[in-house]
Design a protein around this motif. Structure first.
Motif, PDB file in Angstrom:
ATOM      1  N   VAL A  38     -17.198 -70.674   3.364  1.00 48.80           N
ATOM      2  CA  VAL A  38     -17.034 -71.752   4.342  1.00 48.80           C
ATOM      3  C   VAL A  38     -15.757 -72.525   4.046  1.00 48.80           C
ATOM      4  O   VAL A  38     -14.990 -72.832   4.954  1.00 48.80           O
ATOM      5  CB  VAL A  38     -18.256 -72.691   4.333  1.00 48.80           C
ATOM      6  N   ASP A  39     -15.533 -72.824   2.772  1.00 47.34           N
ATOM      7  CA  ASP A  39     -14.324 -73.574   2.412  1.00 47.34           C
ATOM      8  C   ASP A  39     -13.068 -72.838   2.855  1.00 47.34           C
ATOM      9  O   ASP A  39     -12.121 -73.444   3.353  1.00 47.34           O
ATOM     10  CB  ASP A  39     -14.269 -73.822   0.900  1.00 47.34           C
ATOM     11  N   GLU A  40     -13.059 -71.523   2.681  1.00 43.72           N
ATOM     12  CA  GLU A  40     -11.884 -70.746   3.081  1.00 43.72           C
ATOM     13  C   GLU A  40     -11.708 -70.756   4.598  1.00 43.72           C
ATOM     14  O   GLU A  40     -10.604 -70.988   5.090  1.00 43.72           O
ATOM     15  CB  GLU A  40     -12.012 -69.307   2.585  1.00 43.72           C
ATOM     16  N   LYS A  58      -0.495 -70.790   6.994  1.00 43.48           N
ATOM     17  CA  LYS A  58      -0.353 -69.561   6.211  1.00 43.48           C
ATOM     18  C   LYS A  58      -1.628 -69.295   5.420  1.00 43.48           C
ATOM     19  O   LYS A  58      -2.049 -68.147   5.280  1.00 43.48           O
ATOM     20  CB  LYS A  58       0.852 -69.662   5.270  1.00 43.48           C
ATOM     21  N   THR A  59      -2.251 -70.366   4.944  1.00 48.09           N
ATOM     22  CA  THR A  59      -3.499 -70.219   4.197  1.00 48.09           C
ATOM     23  C   THR A  59      -4.587 -69.645   5.094  1.00 48.09           C
ATOM     24  O   THR A  59      -5.323 -68.740   4.700  1.00 48.09           O
ATOM     25  CB  THR A  59      -3.953 -71.571   3.606  1.00 48.09           C
ATOM     26  N   CYS A  60      -4.693 -70.156   6.311  1.00 46.94           N
ATOM     27  CA  CYS A  60      -5.667 -69.644   7.271  1.00 46.94           C
ATOM     28  C   CYS A  60      -5.433 -68.159   7.515  1.00 46.94           C
ATOM     29  O   CYS A  60      -6.375 -67.358   7.485  1.00 46.94           O
ATOM     30  CB  CYS A  60      -5.579 -70.425   8.579  1.00 46.94           C
ATOM     31  N   LYS A  96      -2.332 -64.566  16.360  1.00 50.70           N
ATOM     32  CA  LYS A  96      -1.338 -65.527  15.871  1.00 50.70           C
ATOM     33  C   LYS A  96      -0.992 -65.276  14.412  1.00 50.70           C
ATOM     34  O   LYS A  96       0.045 -65.713  13.935  1.00 50.70           O
ATOM     35  CB  LYS A  96      -1.847 -66.960  16.049  1.00 50.70           C
ATOM     36  N   CYS A  97      -1.886 -64.579  13.699  1.00 44.43           N
ATOM     37  CA  CYS A  97      -1.656 -64.243  12.297  1.00 44.43           C
ATOM     38  C   CYS A  97      -1.180 -62.807  12.136  1.00 44.43           C
ATOM     39  O   CYS A  97      -1.183 -62.252  11.034  1.00 44.43           O
ATOM     40  CB  CYS A  97      -2.948 -64.448  11.499  1.00 44.43           C
TER      41      CYS A  97
END
Length: 105
Positions: A38-40, A58-60, A96-97
């Motif tokens: 969930v945190d990620e 970028k993390t997403c 988008k990624c």
């Protein structure tokens, strides 16, 4: 055909168990079967809130790259998705990624 039906039943049962666990306060691994926590997955939240026009961080994108996207697709109609999340925006995140959205999503 029967194998496909069995898989759907298993996923429904798993989702029901996850909903039950989530509702009693344990959310640490809610998306664990999709290879993300969930945190990620919450790192993508700013890009999927209704009325926003933000690109994913970028993390997403890193989280989505390691996630089991077909598995995450099974949550798109979950009652646990917050009402301020725009599913249409969420469905746009893989593109988008530079990731391919699963065909059955």
């Amino acid at each position: 055909m029967e194998n496909s039906a069995n898989k759907m039943v298993v996923r429904a049962v798993v989702l029901a168990v996850m909903v039950a666990v989530f509702s009693i306060g344990s959310d640490a691994q809610f998306f664990g079967d999709c290879r993300v926590s969930v945190d990620e997955i919450q790192t993508c939240e700013p890009a999927v809130i209704r009325g926003t026009k933000r690109d994913p961080s970028k993390t997403c994108c890193s989280v989505l790259a390691k996630a089991d996207l077909p598995c995450l697709c099974t949550y798109k109609t979950s009652p646990l998705i917050p009402s301020n999340v725009d599913i249409r925006l969420a469905m746009e995140l893989p593109g988008k990624c530079s990731l391919k959205l699963p065909s059955r999503c």
